[in-house]
Design a protein around this motif. Structure first.
Motif, mmCIF file in Angstrom:
data_model
loop_
_atom_site.group_PDB
_atom_site.id
_atom_site.type_symbol
_atom_site.label_atom_id
_atom_site.label_comp_id
_atom_site.label_asym_id
_atom_site.label_seq_id
_atom_site.Cartn_x
_atom_site.Cartn_y
_atom_site.Cartn_z
ATOM 1 N N THR A 1 -4.331 4.247 1.881
ATOM 2 C CA THR A 1 -4.730 4.098 0.478
ATOM 3 C C THR A 1 -5.590 2.845 0.338
ATOM 4 O OG1 THR A 1 -2.853 2.701 -0.110
ATOM 5 C CG2 THR A 1 -2.519 5.101 -0.241
ATOM 6 N N GLU A 2 -6.158 2.659 -0.848
ATOM 7 C CA GLU A 2 -6.946 1.448 -1.124
ATOM 8 C C GLU A 2 -6.094 0.192 -0.955
ATOM 9 O OE1 GLU A 2 -10.086 1.168 -1.730
ATOM 10 O OE2 GLU A 2 -10.797 3.138 -2.361
ATOM 11 N N ASN A 3 -4.773 0.334 -1.121
ATOM 12 C CA ASN A 3 -3.867 -0.814 -1.006
ATOM 13 C C ASN A 3 -3.410 -1.079 0.423
ATOM 14 O OD1 ASN A 3 -3.885 -1.190 -3.801
ATOM 15 N ND2 ASN A 3 -2.224 0.286 -4.097
ATOM 16 N N GLY A 4 -3.937 -0.319 1.381
ATOM 17 C CA GLY A 4 -3.585 -0.550 2.767
ATOM 18 C C GLY A 4 -2.241 0.015 3.176
ATOM 19 N N GLU A 5 -1.781 1.031 2.425
ATOM 20 C CA GLU A 5 -0.536 1.706 2.779
ATOM 21 C C GLU A 5 -0.860 3.108 3.299
ATOM 22 O OE1 GLU A 5 1.363 1.447 -1.002
ATOM 23 O OE2 GLU A 5 2.102 -0.600 -0.657
ATOM 24 N N ILE A 6 0.118 3.752 3.936
ATOM 25 C CA ILE A 6 -0.095 5.123 4.405
ATOM 26 C C ILE A 6 -0.367 6.020 3.192
ATOM 27 C CG2 ILE A 6 0.928 7.106 5.607
ATOM 28 C CD1 ILE A 6 0.466 4.700 7.460
ATOM 29 N N ASP A 7 -1.423 6.831 3.274
ATOM 30 C CA ASP A 7 -1.748 7.760 2.183
ATOM 31 C C ASP A 7 -0.839 8.984 2.324
ATOM 32 O OD1 ASP A 7 -2.833 9.508 0.348
ATOM 33 O OD2 ASP A 7 -4.919 9.090 0.871
ATOM 34 N N GLU A 8 0.353 8.861 1.774
ATOM 35 C CA GLU A 8 1.350 9.913 1.964
ATOM 36 C C GLU A 8 0.957 11.229 1.301
ATOM 37 O OE1 GLU A 8 5.675 8.904 2.071
ATOM 38 O OE2 GLU A 8 4.962 7.036 1.154
ATOM 39 N N ALA A 9 0.337 11.141 0.131
ATOM 40 C CA ALA A 9 -0.038 12.375 -0.575
ATOM 41 C C ALA A 9 -0.985 13.204 0.282
ATOM 42 C CB ALA A 9 -0.674 12.036 -1.919
ATOM 43 N N PHE A 10 -1.964 12.541 0.883
ATOM 44 C CA PHE A 10 -2.917 13.270 1.724
ATOM 45 C C PHE A 10 -2.283 13.653 3.057
ATOM 46 C CE2 PHE A 10 -6.905 13.284 4.457
ATOM 47 C CZ PHE A 10 -7.235 14.581 4.103
ATOM 48 N N ILE B 1 4.526 -2.802 10.131
ATOM 49 C CA ILE B 1 5.919 -2.386 10.323
ATOM 50 C C ILE B 1 6.356 -1.458 9.190
ATOM 51 C CG2 ILE B 1 8.299 -3.146 10.638
ATOM 52 C CD1 ILE B 1 6.391 -3.910 12.944
ATOM 53 N N GLU B 2 6.013 -1.825 7.966
ATOM 54 C CA GLU B 2 6.339 -0.957 6.823
ATOM 55 C C GLU B 2 5.605 0.369 6.926
ATOM 56 O OE1 GLU B 2 8.714 -1.300 4.502
ATOM 57 O OE2 GLU B 2 9.276 -3.042 5.699
ATOM 58 N N ALA B 3 4.373 0.332 7.403
ATOM 59 C CA ALA B 3 3.595 1.566 7.568
ATOM 60 C C ALA B 3 4.285 2.492 8.567
ATOM 61 C CB ALA B 3 2.173 1.242 8.027
ATOM 62 N N TYR B 4 4.802 1.911 9.659
ATOM 63 C CA TYR B 4 5.508 2.733 10.633
ATOM 64 C C TYR B 4 6.786 3.308 10.043
ATOM 65 C CZ TYR B 4 7.881 4.382 14.780
ATOM 66 O OH TYR B 4 8.547 5.184 15.675
ATOM 67 N N LYS B 5 7.489 2.504 9.253
ATOM 68 C CA LYS B 5 8.711 3.008 8.606
ATOM 69 C C LYS B 5 8.383 4.199 7.695
ATOM 70 C CE LYS B 5 11.363 -1.318 8.697
ATOM 71 N NZ LYS B 5 11.886 -2.437 7.859
ATOM 72 N N THR B 6 7.238 4.157 7.043
ATOM 73 C CA THR B 6 6.802 5.289 6.219
ATOM 74 C C THR B 6 6.606 6.526 7.089
ATOM 75 O OG1 THR B 6 5.722 3.850 4.598
ATOM 76 C CG2 THR B 6 4.999 6.151 4.661
ATOM 77 N N LEU B 7 5.962 6.349 8.235
ATOM 78 C CA LEU B 7 5.708 7.492 9.124
ATOM 79 C C LEU B 7 6.992 8.052 9.717
ATOM 80 C CD1 LEU B 7 2.481 6.292 10.996
ATOM 81 C CD2 LEU B 7 2.651 7.905 9.084
ATOM 82 N N GLN B 8 8.020 7.222 9.823
ATOM 83 C CA GLN B 8 9.304 7.717 10.340
ATOM 84 C C GLN B 8 9.884 8.829 9.462
ATOM 85 O OE1 GLN B 8 11.303 3.784 10.786
ATOM 86 N NE2 GLN B 8 11.774 4.452 12.850
ATOM 87 N N LYS B 9 9.518 8.822 8.186
ATOM 88 C CA LYS B 9 10.006 9.871 7.274
ATOM 89 C C LYS B 9 9.444 11.234 7.650
ATOM 90 C CE LYS B 9 8.574 7.930 3.412
ATOM 91 N NZ LYS B 9 8.376 7.659 1.969
ATOM 92 N N THR C 1 -0.828 13.181 16.023
ATOM 93 C CA THR C 1 -0.800 11.757 16.344
ATOM 94 C C THR C 1 -1.414 11.017 15.174
ATOM 95 O OG1 THR C 1 -0.999 12.072 18.746
ATOM 96 C CG2 THR C 1 -1.709 9.945 17.860
ATOM 97 N N PHE C 2 -0.689 10.042 14.626
ATOM 98 C CA PHE C 2 -1.273 9.164 13.610
ATOM 99 C C PHE C 2 -1.959 8.028 14.369
ATOM 100 C CE2 PHE C 2 -1.767 6.109 10.260
ATOM 101 C CZ PHE C 2 -1.834 6.850 9.086
ATOM 102 N N HIS C 3 -3.266 7.902 14.171
ATOM 103 C CA HIS C 3 -4.043 7.001 15.031
ATOM 104 C C HIS C 3 -4.059 5.565 14.523
ATOM 105 C CE1 HIS C 3 -7.261 7.164 12.150
ATOM 106 N NE2 HIS C 3 -7.690 8.375 12.480
ATOM 107 N N ARG C 4 -5.016 4.798 15.055
ATOM 108 C CA ARG C 4 -5.030 3.356 14.835
ATOM 109 C C ARG C 4 -5.412 2.934 13.418
ATOM 110 N NH1 ARG C 4 -8.286 0.224 18.740
ATOM 111 N NH2 ARG C 4 -7.154 -1.503 17.769
ATOM 112 N N ALA C 5 -5.514 3.856 12.514
ATOM 113 C CA ALA C 5 -5.587 3.473 11.098
ATOM 114 C C ALA C 5 -4.399 2.573 10.766
ATOM 115 C CB ALA C 5 -5.562 4.720 10.208
ATOM 116 N N ILE C 6 -3.269 2.820 11.429
ATOM 117 C CA ILE C 6 -2.069 2.017 11.152
ATOM 118 C C ILE C 6 -2.300 0.537 11.468
ATOM 119 C CG2 ILE C 6 -0.968 2.290 13.419
ATOM 120 C CD1 ILE C 6 1.707 2.610 11.875
ATOM 121 N N ASP C 7 -3.220 0.255 12.391
ATOM 122 C CA ASP C 7 -3.492 -1.137 12.746
ATOM 123 C C ASP C 7 -4.227 -1.887 11.634
ATOM 124 O OD1 ASP C 7 -2.302 -1.040 15.304
ATOM 125 O OD2 ASP C 7 -4.048 0.018 16.078
#
Length: 229
Positions: A95-104, A130-138, A118-124
């Motif tokens: 997202t614009e706020n630098g969080e995982i775009d969960e809706a998309f 760490i919070e971004a990875y926790k989101t992906l764990q869902k 595979t969720f790629h290096r956008a996470i970097d």
């Protein structure tokens, strides 16, 4: 131990498979960090090898925050990857706020319809990796792998974040952490001793002269395979 190799066409793919790669990340335009390859190349590579082919789905290299037009293109590309027989896709969106775009992300998962993701290096580039990875764990039922350098330009510099993410990944069903960026046969022993990851991602280091414009060096892949077992 799973070794993933970046490939750009069928010749790359066959060399990588022959010399010990377990999975391929198929991309084009590595000068842009890797974009979606043409449909012809996808079809050619999928038919050339028997190991899994995961296709980069990224319409441009400007950012990982996508417009509605970008999102339509991405979803169409995911559909085509599935139709052409790719095992999986490599994707990431913030997202614009630098969080995982969960809706998309949910839309991509729906269209991928069982393909590996595979969720790629956008996470970097996330605000808090760490919070971004926790989101992906869902989404561990749908996302199998997270390719990351631990938020640093090179994985060797992101070791502390990678350690934290690997520890989280072992606590519950989670996407596998696959370190990547700057890995080579010269530093993989040190990195593996520190991380003990089960998957690693290699790019330019397995090519002649370390350049994506040069062919894959099969002996380098064999060397990495021997080191990692």
């Amino acid at each position: 131990m799973l070794i993933e190799i970046i490939v750009q066409h069928a010749e790359d793919a066959k060399l990588a498979e022959e010399h010990g790669a377990n999975r391929l990340e198929l991309v084009t335009a590595m000068t842009e960090g890797g974009l979606t390859p043409s449909y012809g190349i996808i079809k050619d590579v999928v038919q050339a090898v028997s190991i899994p082919v995961h296709v980069m789905v990224r319409p441009h290299g400007y950012s990982f925050t996508y417009s509605e037009d970008d999102k339509r293109v991405i979803l169409e590309d995911v559909k085509v990857c599935k139709e052409l027989g790719a095992t999986g896709i490599v994707f990431g969106s913030l997202t614009e706020n630098g969080e995982i775009d969960e809706a998309f992300l949910k839309k991509v998962i729906n269209v991928a319809d069982g393909m590996k993701i595979t969720f790629h290096r956008a996470i970097d580039e996330a605000k808090d990796i760490i919070e971004a990875y926790k989101t992906l764990q869902k989404y561990s039922d749908s996302i199998q792998t997270v390719l990351t350098s631990g938020g640093a330009p090179k994985a060797i510099d992101g070791v502390e974040n990678l350690k934290a993410m690997l520890a989280l990944s072992r606590e519950k069903p989670s996407p596998v952490i696959m370190p990547g960026s700057g890995l080579s046969h010269n530093n993989i022993v040190e990195i593996h001793q520190k991380l003990q990851a089960t998957e690693y991602h290699f790019g330019s280091a397995v090519r002649i002269n370390g350049k994506f414009s040069e062919p894959i060096n099969g002996n380098t892949i064999k060397k990495i395979r021997e080191i990692l077992g």
